[in-house]
Design an enzyme around this catalytic site. Structure first.
Site, mmCIF file in Angstrom:
data_model
loop_
_atom_site.group_PDB
_atom_site.id
_atom_site.type_symbol
_atom_site.label_atom_id
_atom_site.label_comp_id
_atom_site.label_asym_id
_atom_site.label_seq_id
_atom_site.Cartn_x
_atom_site.Cartn_y
_atom_site.Cartn_z
ATOM 1 C CB CYS A 157 15.986 33.915 -8.581
ATOM 2 S SG CYS A 157 14.251 35.370 -9.836
ATOM 3 N NE ARG B 93 14.002 27.896 -7.844
ATOM 4 C CZ ARG B 93 13.834 28.026 -6.642
ATOM 5 N NH1 ARG B 93 13.503 26.729 -6.177
ATOM 6 N NH2 ARG B 93 12.694 28.945 -6.435
ATOM 7 C CD1 TRP C 226 13.352 32.319 -15.512
ATOM 8 C CD2 TRP C 226 11.650 33.457 -14.951
ATOM 9 N NE1 TRP C 226 12.047 32.401 -16.500
ATOM 10 C CE2 TRP C 226 11.428 33.025 -16.251
ATOM 11 C CE3 TRP C 226 10.642 34.361 -14.217
ATOM 12 C CZ2 TRP C 226 9.761 33.163 -16.515
ATOM 13 C CZ3 TRP C 226 9.308 34.689 -14.930
ATOM 14 C CH2 TRP C 226 8.797 34.094 -15.789
ATOM 15 C CG ASN D 69 14.937 34.857 -5.352
ATOM 16 O OD1 ASN D 69 15.157 34.543 -5.792
ATOM 17 N ND2 ASN D 69 15.834 32.884 -5.173
ATOM 18 N N GLY D 70 11.516 36.716 -5.266
ATOM 19 C CA GLY D 70 9.920 37.420 -5.418
ATOM 20 C C GLY D 70 9.948 38.085 -6.356
ATOM 21 C CD GLU E 176 1.250 15.763 -17.112
ATOM 22 O OE1 GLU E 176 0.348 17.588 -17.027
ATOM 23 O OE2 GLU E 176 2.456 15.779 -16.473
ATOM 24 C CE LYS F 14 5.789 17.158 -18.500
ATOM 25 N NZ LYS F 14 4.446 17.240 -17.313
ATOM 26 C CD GLU G 190 6.004 20.635 -19.637
ATOM 27 O OE1 GLU G 190 6.251 22.108 -18.572
ATOM 28 O OE2 GLU G 190 5.892 19.835 -19.234
ATOM 29 C CG HIS H 163 -19.561 20.232 -30.237
ATOM 30 N ND1 HIS H 163 -20.360 20.506 -30.502
ATOM 31 C CD2 HIS H 163 -19.721 18.952 -29.384
ATOM 32 C CE1 HIS H 163 -21.374 19.938 -29.771
ATOM 33 N NE2 HIS H 163 -20.814 18.521 -28.940
ATOM 34 C CE LYS I 123 9.899 20.533 -10.524
ATOM 35 N NZ LYS I 123 9.574 19.566 -11.942
#
Ligand code: F6R
Length: 612
Positions: free
Chosen positions: A2, A27, A76, A102-103, A485, A489, A492, A508, A607
């Site tokens: 948020c 964000r 969010w 927020n939180g 990485e 990328k 996402e 395996h 973010k």
């Protein structure tokens, strides 16, 4: 996650709130709202599900809402679905108290039930509405005194919060309270700002205060007063943000991600130059003594997501340059494990935002267990930067795209420099090698530039990947870490299922997934391991896979196996990750835009992950 913006001054608040919130869109959010107050008049609250443009249309870009004091929020969803009723701001039943938050308030159910017994009713499913009504309860109980109301509510609330509250009886004032959720307060002539993140206010001021955990702030026009939880006035230093406003804009690029990919040569150079003077690394902010560095026998690197992948790469670098052993831990796992930490050890917490909830909790746990901590952090004044015993600031500047690129690259070089300096302090490297390695690190920016020049070929290849449904990244050692990485990328931002495997693990299990046309992207830069990885490439190719390779200039024989090869300039294999990651960033970017996705704001992602 948020976003919060607040303003009080002489100008109209609504356009400033909308502008600030637009700078926090990256964000991630699913609804937005503002509350604006015009002097003694009633507060106007406008909120709606969806993007900020909905709010802009409802308010004629804010011009239809009059008032010089207000708070705004992008939500969010955590408690309750994305909807107008769950969107912030939330108000007390009589409209006396209006707030954004927020939180996560962990004990909101318990507090909600208590408040219902006291006659309160709830319109939304949010934990925030509970906080607002709890503040309202104490406000009435303590003679309409905002600081008392907030401090009593804070004592009852468990969880994390950045709260901005307006009280009907206090026009022109905004009250803020914080615990474990980022919030900064900006100040300019006759104006005060509050925001959850720097870009929201950068256009208006660079003078900021960092409000600490369990502290309260009262914002008036151009003035801020801070209080501790006991309602006593406390002093805070004013700090200047060095980021310039332009660095948080797209600067002619179509997307932030592409801009940030191209900024990498500069920000890597800035990060290196911030500590390397006259051919020696000087860590002014790393206060570990030489004796402490010499005594180290264990380093724990703790982080989340891409920052964790930096740790995966750095473990090879540190173990190769020094005799220190390294463990890399996911912060979300580390914090709930009963790990026996070695006495002579150091916990390195890597974080762009410096606010990732799991990384912050892991840092605190390491401190509680009595070991020294070091943060590799990008955001100045963030929680991890403030709480770690030592900080190495990366100089990536504001990173707006949700998918990290430039912060990742800066974290990697910061780690190389640490490893090198540890080796020197412990007499584990000869001067000649130290200088040689430092020179190699200094070449990274120009070599990254060279790779960026090859982007048209990468775009052409990426277009072939737009319709694939799966991809596998393989490599060994540092190449495996870079594959992790690259895989993150791709998945996402283009929503293509992808996995990274240590090439030696293929047999395996995962090799059974390889069929006709499965895409396998191999990273092949580690001289000692090339032949081994090439065997794995041949194995998957013979089962129908389409193989691509990222390798070092000179390894032209890879073209016998791979249908597309991207060459990176020669570099010592310990530092190849800084180069091989660049084509992988570009490929994911081009695949995502080829699919028509919102590359800077991928679905469901935020973010800065400030809640668990
Ligand atoms: C992926 C990405 C995330 C972050 C992770 C940690 O592109 O950006 O995986 O790396 O959320 O964030 P920080 O570094 O802010 O702790």
């Amino acid at each position: 996650m948020c976003g919060i913006v607040g303003f009080t001054g002489n100008n109209q608040a609504a356009p400033i709130l909308l502008d600030g919130l637009s700078k926090l869109e990256y964000r991630g959010y699913d609804s937005a709202g503002i509350a604006v107050r015009n002097g003694e008049a009633e507060t106007e609250v406008i909120k709606e599900k969806g993007k900020l443009k909905v709010l802009a249309e409802m308010t004629n870009d804010g011009k239809a809402v009059k008032g010089t004091c207000g708070i705004g929020h992008t939500r969010w969803a955590t408690h309750g679905d994305p909807s107008a009723v769950n969107a912030h701001p939330h108000s007390s039943d009589d409209g006396n108290v209006i707030a954004v938050h927020n939180g996560i308030i962990e004990n909101y159910q318990e507090q909600r039930e208590k408040l219902i017994k006291k006659g309160y009713s709830f319109k939304s499913q949010t934990d925030t509405e509970v906080a607002v009504k709890l503040i309202d309860y104490y406000y009435k109980k303590y003679s309409n005194e905002p600081i008392e109301a907030l401090s009593h509510a804070m004592m009852r609330i468990r969880g994390s919060y950045a709260l901005c509250v307006m009280f009907k009886d206090y026009p022109g004032e905004i009250y803020c309270a914080r615990k474990d959720s980022p919030m900064i307060i900006g100040i300019a002539d006759d104006e005060s700002y509050v925001a959850s993140d720097v870009p929201a206010i950068l256009k208006y001021t660079r003078k900021v205060y960092y409000i600490g955990n369990m502290e309260i702030a009262k914002l008036e026009k151009g003035n801020v007063i801070f209080y501790n939880i006991d309602s006593e006035i406390i002093e805070k230093p004013l700090t200047e943000i060095k980021w310039d406003a332009a660095s948080a804009e797209k600067g002619g690029y179509e997307h932030f991600m592409l801009k940030e990919i191209h900024e990498q040569p500069k920000v890597i150079r800035d990060t290196v130059n911030s500590v390397v003077k006259d051919g020696i690394v000087h860590f002014d902010s790393v206060t570990l003594t030489d004796d402490e560095i010499k005594a180290l026998d264990q380093v724990y690197i703790i982080a989340c997501g891409s920052a964790y992948h930096v740790g995966m790469d750095l473990q090879y670098v540190i173990e190769s340059l020094t005799s220190i052993s390294v463990r890399v831990e996911l912060a979300s796992e580390f914090r709930y494990r009963d790990m026996k930490l070695k006495k002579n050890s150091l916990a390195i917490v890597i974080s762009q935002s410096g606010e990732t909830a799991d990384s912050l909790a892991a840092l605190r746990l390491a401190k509680d267990k009595g070991i020294k901590t070091l943060g590799i952090v990008n955001v100045v004044g963030s929680s991890i930067a403030r709480e770690a015993d030592n900080v190495f600031y990366t100089l990536a500047g504001p990173e707006i795209s949700v998918a990290t690129t430039k912060a990742y690259s800066c974290q990697l070089v910061a780690g190389y420099l640490l490893a090198l300096q540890f080796a020197k302090t412990r007499d584990e490297i000869e001067d000649i090698s130290y200088t040689k390695f430092l020179n190699e690190i200094n070449t990274i920016p120009e070599k990254v530039e060279k790779i960026l020049e090859d982007k048209v070929r990468l775009q052409w290849y990426s277009n072939k990947l737009v319709n694939i449904s799966d991809a596998f990244f393989i490599g060994r050692g540092i190449d495996y870490a870079i594959g992790m990485e690259g895989s993150l990328k791709l998945k996402e931002i283009s929503y293509i299922h992808s996995e990274a495997y240590a090439a030696g693990e293929l047999k395996h299990g995962p090799i059974s997934l390889i069929e006709d046309s499965t895409v396998v992207i191999s990273v092949v830069t580690q001289d000692k391991l090339i032949e081994k990885t090439v065997s794995n490439m041949v194995e998957v190719k013979s089962r129908g896979a389409k193989v691509m390779a990222v390798t070092t200039v000179g390894n032209y024989f890879l073209e016998d196996t791979a249908e597309f090869v991207c060459y990176i300039p020669q570099i010592h294999s310990l530092f190849s990750g800084s180069l091989s990651v660049i084509p992988l960033q570009l490929i994911s970017y081009y695949v995502s835009i080829g699919k028509g996705y919102d590359v800077d704001k991928p679905r469901n992602l935020a973010k800065s992950v400030t809640v668990e």
